[in-house]
Design an enzyme around this catalytic site. Structure first.
Site, mmCIF file in Angstrom:
data_model
loop_
_atom_site.group_PDB
_atom_site.id
_atom_site.type_symbol
_atom_site.label_atom_id
_atom_site.label_comp_id
_atom_site.label_asym_id
_atom_site.label_seq_id
_atom_site.Cartn_x
_atom_site.Cartn_y
_atom_site.Cartn_z
ATOM 1 N N HIS A 1 0.798 -1.077 0.001
ATOM 2 C CA HIS A 1 -0.118 -0.066 0.160
ATOM 3 C C HIS A 1 0.954 1.279 -0.001
ATOM 4 C CE1 HIS A 1 -2.066 2.965 2.353
ATOM 5 N NE2 HIS A 1 -2.864 2.896 1.583
ATOM 6 N N THR B 1 1.615 3.659 1.879
ATOM 7 C CA THR B 1 2.350 4.148 3.026
ATOM 8 C C THR B 1 3.558 3.144 3.459
ATOM 9 O OG1 THR B 1 0.970 3.218 4.385
ATOM 10 C CG2 THR B 1 0.636 5.439 3.927
ATOM 11 N N LYS B 2 3.580 1.872 2.703
ATOM 12 C CA LYS B 2 4.633 0.780 3.242
ATOM 13 C C LYS B 2 5.981 0.844 2.398
ATOM 14 C CE LYS B 2 1.165 -1.176 5.583
ATOM 15 N NZ LYS B 2 0.039 -0.462 5.496
ATOM 16 N N ASN B 3 6.783 0.265 3.145
ATOM 17 C CA ASN B 3 8.406 0.562 2.765
ATOM 18 C C ASN B 3 8.670 0.167 1.529
ATOM 19 O OD1 ASN B 3 8.197 0.584 5.751
ATOM 20 N ND2 ASN B 3 10.308 -0.526 6.029
ATOM 21 N N LEU B 4 7.792 -0.706 0.795
ATOM 22 C CA LEU B 4 7.924 -1.000 -0.591
ATOM 23 C C LEU B 4 6.547 -0.809 -0.923
ATOM 24 C CD1 LEU B 4 9.786 -3.672 -2.493
ATOM 25 C CD2 LEU B 4 7.367 -3.261 -2.938
#
Ligand SMILES: Cc1ncc(COP(=O)(O)O)c(C=O)c1O
Length: 367
Positions: A164, A166-169
């Site tokens: 998603h 906002t995620k790191n990847l």
């Protein structure tokens, strides 16, 4: 942008060769497990839960301190959600809460690697030794690792990652299921596409004219190539972006520890922490609304990870509270606060946030 444009111009924008390659590269990155891409982490959890065929009356344990997505797939399957309290230093399933729930009967545990810190093996082993299957909510944990290697479903049925925004990847929206179980991976490939054993890309590749067959109805949860292309680019630069996150997180650790009235959680970190979130807990008696208001007026956005599930209407009315209660979640719901942590932040921004946080706490204390 160039990668997405290449896909748009390729003549194939659905799920196809980019998704296949992204899966191979993710599998490599995660150390040789099977990876099946999905359109969300929620979908990956759904597929794993579907595969388990939980019997009627099943009880599924989830930490109350999580996003509703951890519990919704099991709720939709008709299972009873058993809400577990968390450890106040890690905000992850507390061992005593889990042990009590196992004694009362659990058919599945869905723990959360909260903020990217891998759940302790001792907690996972409690469920494993009782024969309770585990589906890991690894939404925050792409890039996390423990003594077994990268978090990737090695001690569980599967791990579900989120890509998603906002995620790191990130792929904007997206996710993946990682598992050591080849049969589950094969099931997931079919199940993510209505349960059809033939999809458009496999038809195109083989040149066969066939609409395929369904032996079991599935989900619609495939990841399109335009998004997979974004993920492939993200994966190439992932290590350096994680290093930057680690620098920012360490800056928070150093700086927050000098501010009276607040502490960072998870308190203990390790080299395998994916550093997904910067969550602080305010001391008792400090009015969080005042802190949020002050930071907002200084242009600093904050959030809350999470509103505990039993504070949300459906879970309040339908879920079961685990045998040790939810007092830690109730307490932290009034005191936790998420500070900014993202790829474009600089260490000087972290200093700025911390300086404003210190002023806000000082002002709140004087009122
Ligand atoms: C802990 C947790 N689990 C699951 C999800 C759902 O992820 P997705 O939006 O990819 O379905 C989220 C989303 O932020 C999350 O934070």
């Amino acid at each position: 942008m160039a990668a997405v444009q290449r896909v748009l111009e390729s003549g194939w924008i659905g799920t196809g060769p980019e998704c296949d390659r992204f899966e191979e590269e993710l599998a490599d990155h995660l150390g040789g497990v099977h990876v099946v891409c999905m359109n969300s982490c929620t979908a990956a959890i759904e597929v794993a839960v579907d595969r388990l065929d939980l019997p009627p009356g099943s009880r599924v344990g989830v930490p109350a301190w999580t996003h509703p997505a951890t519990a919704v797939p099991a709720a939709l399957s008709g299972a009873t959600i058993v809400l577990l309290d968390v450890d106040r230093h890690t905000l992850q399933v507390a061992a005593d809460s889990l042990a009590g729930a196992i004694d009362q009967g659990l058919n599945l545990l869905i723990p959360v690697h909260f903020a990217g810190r891998p759940v302790d093996h001792s907690v996972l082993d409690l469920a494993r030794s009782a024969g309770v299957p585990i589906v890991e909510d690894a939404a925050h944990a792409f890039g996390a690792s423990d003594a077994d290697g990268p978090v990737a479903g090695r001690r569980s049925v599967a791990a579900a990652f989120s890509f998603h925004a906002t995620k790191n990847l990130t792929t904007g929206e997206g996710g993946a299921l990682a598992t050591t179980d080849g049969e589950l991976a094969a099931f997931a490939k079919v199940h993510r596409h209505h349960g059809l054993d033939e999809d458009a890309w496999s038809r195109q590749r083989s040149g066969r004219w066939s609409a395929g067959d369904i032996r079991r109805p599935g989900r619609k949860a495939n990841l399109p190539d335009s998004l997979a292309a974004m993920g492939r680019v993200q994966l190439r630069s992932f290590a350096s972006r994680q290093e930057h996150r680690r620098t920012l997180a360490n800056q928070y650790r150093r700086h927050v520890s000098t501010i009276e009235g607040v502490s960072l959680v998870p308190g203990a970190t390790g080299p395998g922490n994916a550093d997904h979130l910067a969550v602080v807990v305010l001391d008792h008696g400090i009015d969080r609304d005042q802190i949020v208001g002050y930071l907002e007026s200084a242009g600093i956005a904050t959030g809350l990870h999470y509103t505990p599930l039993h504070h949300l209407s459906w879970f309040r009315d339908h879920a079961t509270i685990g045998p040790t209660g939810l007092s830690v979640c109730d307490d932290l719901a009034r005191r936790a606060l998420t500070l900014p942590l993202h790829a474009r932040l600089r260490t000087t921004d972290v200093d700025d946030v911390c300086e404003h946080l210190a002023i806000a706490i000082d002002l709140a204390g004087r009122r």
